[in-house]
Structures are given as structure tokens and as C-alpha cells.
Design a protein around this motif. Structure first.
Motif, mmCIF file in Angstrom:
data_model
loop_
_atom_site.group_PDB
_atom_site.id
_atom_site.type_symbol
_atom_site.label_atom_id
_atom_site.label_comp_id
_atom_site.label_asym_id
_atom_site.label_seq_id
_atom_site.Cartn_x
_atom_site.Cartn_y
_atom_site.Cartn_z
ATOM 1 N N VAL A 59 14.255 43.993 24.936
ATOM 2 C CA VAL A 59 14.406 43.697 23.516
ATOM 3 C C VAL A 59 14.342 42.195 23.283
ATOM 4 C CG1 VAL A 59 15.912 43.974 21.506
ATOM 5 C CG2 VAL A 59 15.860 45.741 23.278
ATOM 6 N N THR A 60 13.458 41.784 22.351
ATOM 7 C CA THR A 60 13.382 40.386 21.912
ATOM 8 C C THR A 60 13.648 40.351 20.411
ATOM 9 O OG1 THR A 60 11.011 40.432 21.392
ATOM 10 C CG2 THR A 60 11.629 39.901 23.667
ATOM 11 N N GLN A 61 13.529 39.181 19.835
ATOM 12 C CA GLN A 61 13.778 39.024 18.406
ATOM 13 C C GLN A 61 12.802 39.848 17.551
ATOM 14 O OE1 GLN A 61 16.436 37.412 17.602
ATOM 15 N NE2 GLN A 61 16.243 37.496 15.402
ATOM 16 N N ASP A 62 11.541 39.948 18.000
ATOM 17 C CA ASP A 62 10.497 40.574 17.183
ATOM 18 C C ASP A 62 10.064 41.964 17.619
ATOM 19 O OD1 ASP A 62 10.260 38.300 15.526
ATOM 20 O OD2 ASP A 62 8.940 37.349 16.992
ATOM 21 N N LYS A 122 7.519 49.569 29.790
ATOM 22 C CA LYS A 122 6.345 49.812 30.637
ATOM 23 C C LYS A 122 6.255 51.300 30.932
ATOM 24 C CE LYS A 122 5.317 45.431 31.625
ATOM 25 N NZ LYS A 122 4.294 44.797 30.901
ATOM 26 N N THR A 123 5.055 51.824 30.833
ATOM 27 C CA THR A 123 4.809 53.221 31.176
ATOM 28 C C THR A 123 3.721 53.263 32.240
ATOM 29 O OG1 THR A 123 3.019 53.629 29.605
ATOM 30 C CG2 THR A 123 5.279 53.830 28.756
ATOM 31 N N LEU A 172 4.207 49.657 26.093
ATOM 32 C CA LEU A 172 4.395 50.234 24.772
ATOM 33 C C LEU A 172 5.222 49.239 23.969
ATOM 34 C CD1 LEU A 172 4.199 52.573 22.731
ATOM 35 C CD2 LEU A 172 6.270 53.504 23.774
ATOM 36 N N ASP A 173 4.624 48.707 22.915
ATOM 37 C CA ASP A 173 5.285 47.721 22.066
ATOM 38 C C ASP A 173 5.752 48.390 20.786
ATOM 39 O OD1 ASP A 173 4.434 45.991 24.026
ATOM 40 O OD2 ASP A 173 2.821 45.121 22.847
ATOM 41 N N ILE A 174 7.030 48.182 20.456
ATOM 42 C CA ILE A 174 7.646 48.780 19.276
ATOM 43 C C ILE A 174 8.188 47.654 18.412
ATOM 44 C CG2 ILE A 174 9.412 50.395 18.461
ATOM 45 C CD1 ILE A 174 9.431 51.467 21.440
ATOM 46 N N PRO A 178 9.301 46.660 13.936
ATOM 47 C CA PRO A 178 9.228 47.003 12.515
ATOM 48 C C PRO A 178 8.037 46.330 11.828
ATOM 49 C CG PRO A 178 11.019 45.477 12.914
ATOM 50 C CD PRO A 178 10.467 45.848 14.248
ATOM 51 N N ASN A 179 7.389 45.409 12.530
ATOM 52 C CA ASN A 179 6.237 44.671 12.021
ATOM 53 C C ASN A 179 4.959 45.312 12.582
ATOM 54 O OD1 ASN A 179 4.136 42.838 11.617
ATOM 55 N ND2 ASN A 179 5.436 41.048 11.906
ATOM 56 N N ASP A 180 4.098 45.841 11.690
ATOM 57 C CA ASP A 180 2.853 46.499 12.111
ATOM 58 C C ASP A 180 1.982 45.638 13.011
ATOM 59 O OD1 ASP A 180 3.175 48.950 10.849
ATOM 60 O OD2 ASP A 180 2.235 48.292 8.996
ATOM 61 N N GLU A 181 2.079 44.344 12.877
ATOM 62 C CA GLU A 181 1.211 43.437 13.635
ATOM 63 C C GLU A 181 1.726 43.195 15.055
ATOM 64 O OE1 GLU A 181 0.777 39.947 11.215
ATOM 65 O OE2 GLU A 181 -0.089 41.101 9.564
ATOM 66 N N LYS A 182 2.925 43.657 15.366
ATOM 67 C CA LYS A 182 3.512 43.381 16.681
ATOM 68 C C LYS A 182 3.716 44.626 17.536
ATOM 69 C CE LYS A 182 5.518 39.084 15.399
ATOM 70 N NZ LYS A 182 5.481 37.991 16.303
ATOM 71 N N GLY A 183 3.515 45.796 16.942
ATOM 72 C CA GLY A 183 3.691 47.012 17.733
ATOM 73 C C GLY A 183 3.760 48.239 16.857
ATOM 74 N N PHE A 184 3.959 49.363 17.519
ATOM 75 C CA PHE A 184 4.117 50.624 16.799
ATOM 76 C C PHE A 184 5.454 50.626 16.081
ATOM 77 C CE2 PHE A 184 1.293 51.785 20.301
ATOM 78 C CZ PHE A 184 0.292 52.430 19.607
ATOM 79 N N ARG A 185 5.451 51.128 14.862
ATOM 80 C CA ARG A 185 6.709 51.278 14.140
ATOM 81 C C ARG A 185 7.398 52.545 14.655
ATOM 82 N NH1 ARG A 185 5.669 50.735 8.045
ATOM 83 N NH2 ARG A 185 7.947 50.713 8.048
ATOM 84 N N PRO A 186 8.721 52.545 14.717
ATOM 85 C CA PRO A 186 9.429 53.701 15.264
ATOM 86 C C PRO A 186 9.056 55.028 14.601
ATOM 87 C CG PRO A 186 10.923 51.856 15.119
ATOM 88 C CD PRO A 186 9.642 51.428 14.437
ATOM 89 N N PHE A 187 8.873 55.047 13.283
ATOM 90 C CA PHE A 187 8.523 56.316 12.632
ATOM 91 C C PHE A 187 7.154 56.809 13.086
ATOM 92 C CE2 PHE A 187 5.955 54.049 9.534
ATOM 93 C CZ PHE A 187 5.036 54.995 9.095
#
Length: 128
Positions: free
Chosen positions: A5-8, A13-14, A19-21, A23-32
Motif C-alpha cells: 500500500v502506497t499513498q496512491d 503480484k500474481t 495488479l494495481d488497484i 481509486p484513480n482510474d489512471e493509476k489502476g483498477f478501481r475496486p468496484f
């Protein structure tokens, strides 16, 4: 699984990569998005196995997902509608829908959210 977990973002690793998660669409998949992908992926996997056992052949299958959220501060998922579009020849819609109902009852992800998220699954046939 371990998550870093980082700030953003949150990363894990899979066997298939990172797998990047976020809340920002530009930084990873959103949890929903991951929740909906889990529901669709699990249902499709079980459905495909059931159709194979029944010797139902199809050319292509796609799934359209519609998500309804509460819109409040929590913005939880209330309802997910998955429309399975099955393309092929001489497909029986009733048989496909019944098989999808069986798949839903045997999908661990759908069963995990029963009682908290309404999951609706429908079949549409597209002639090849």
C-alpha cells in the motif's frame, strides 16, 4: 496474497504480473471494477463448463455488465446486471438461460455476495 500500500495505489503480484488497484482510474483498477470482473469471470467460467458438458456449441460469448451504486458517501454496489451475449447457430434461448441459472448457483463469487448485492444474469442470442 500480499498487498503493498502506497499513498496512491495498492499493488499485489500474481502469477500473471502486477495488479494495481486505485481509486484513480489512471493509476489502476478501481475496486468496484474488480468486484464486477470477479462476478462476470466466475459466472462465465462456470457457464462455459456447463455448456461444454451439454455439448452446446457457440462461436463467441461476450458479457455486458451494468452496475448500480448507491451514490451516497459509501457508494456501495447495489445491483449488477450481466447480459451474456451468445453468438452461434441453432441456439436454444430457454436452454441457455436455464444453464446460466445453474451456473449462477454454482459460482462462488455470485454466491459470496448473495444477500448484499443483487446479481441479475440474462442471455441474449446473436445468430451467426
Amino acid at each position: 496474497m500480499q498487498f503493498h500500500v502506497t499513498q496512491d495505489e495498492i499493488k499485489t503480484k500474481t502469477n500473471y504480473g502486477s495488479l494495481d488497484i486505485s481509486p484513480n482510474d489512471e493509476k489502476g483498477f478501481r475496486p468496484f471494477q474488480l468486484m464486477v470482473a470477479s462476478l462476470a469471470g466466475c459466472s462465465a467460467s462456470v457457464y462455459r463448463k456447463i455448456l461444454a458438458k451439454q455439448k452446446v456449441e457457440f462461436d463467441e460469448m461476450t458479457i455486458d455488465a451494468d452496475v448500480e451504486r448507491t451514490g451516497d458517501d459509501v457508494n456501495k454496489i447495489e445491483k449488477v446486471t450481466l447480459i451474456f451475449k451468445v453468438k452461434g447457430q441453432n441456439l436454444n434461448e430457454k436452454k441457455l438461460q436455464k444453464s446460466l441459472e445453474i451456473a449462477s448457483k454454482n459460482c462462488s463469487m455470485v454466491q459470496s455476495v448473495t444477500g448484499s448485492i443483487e446479481v441479475i444474469e440474462k442471455v441474449e442470442i446473436e445468430e451467426a
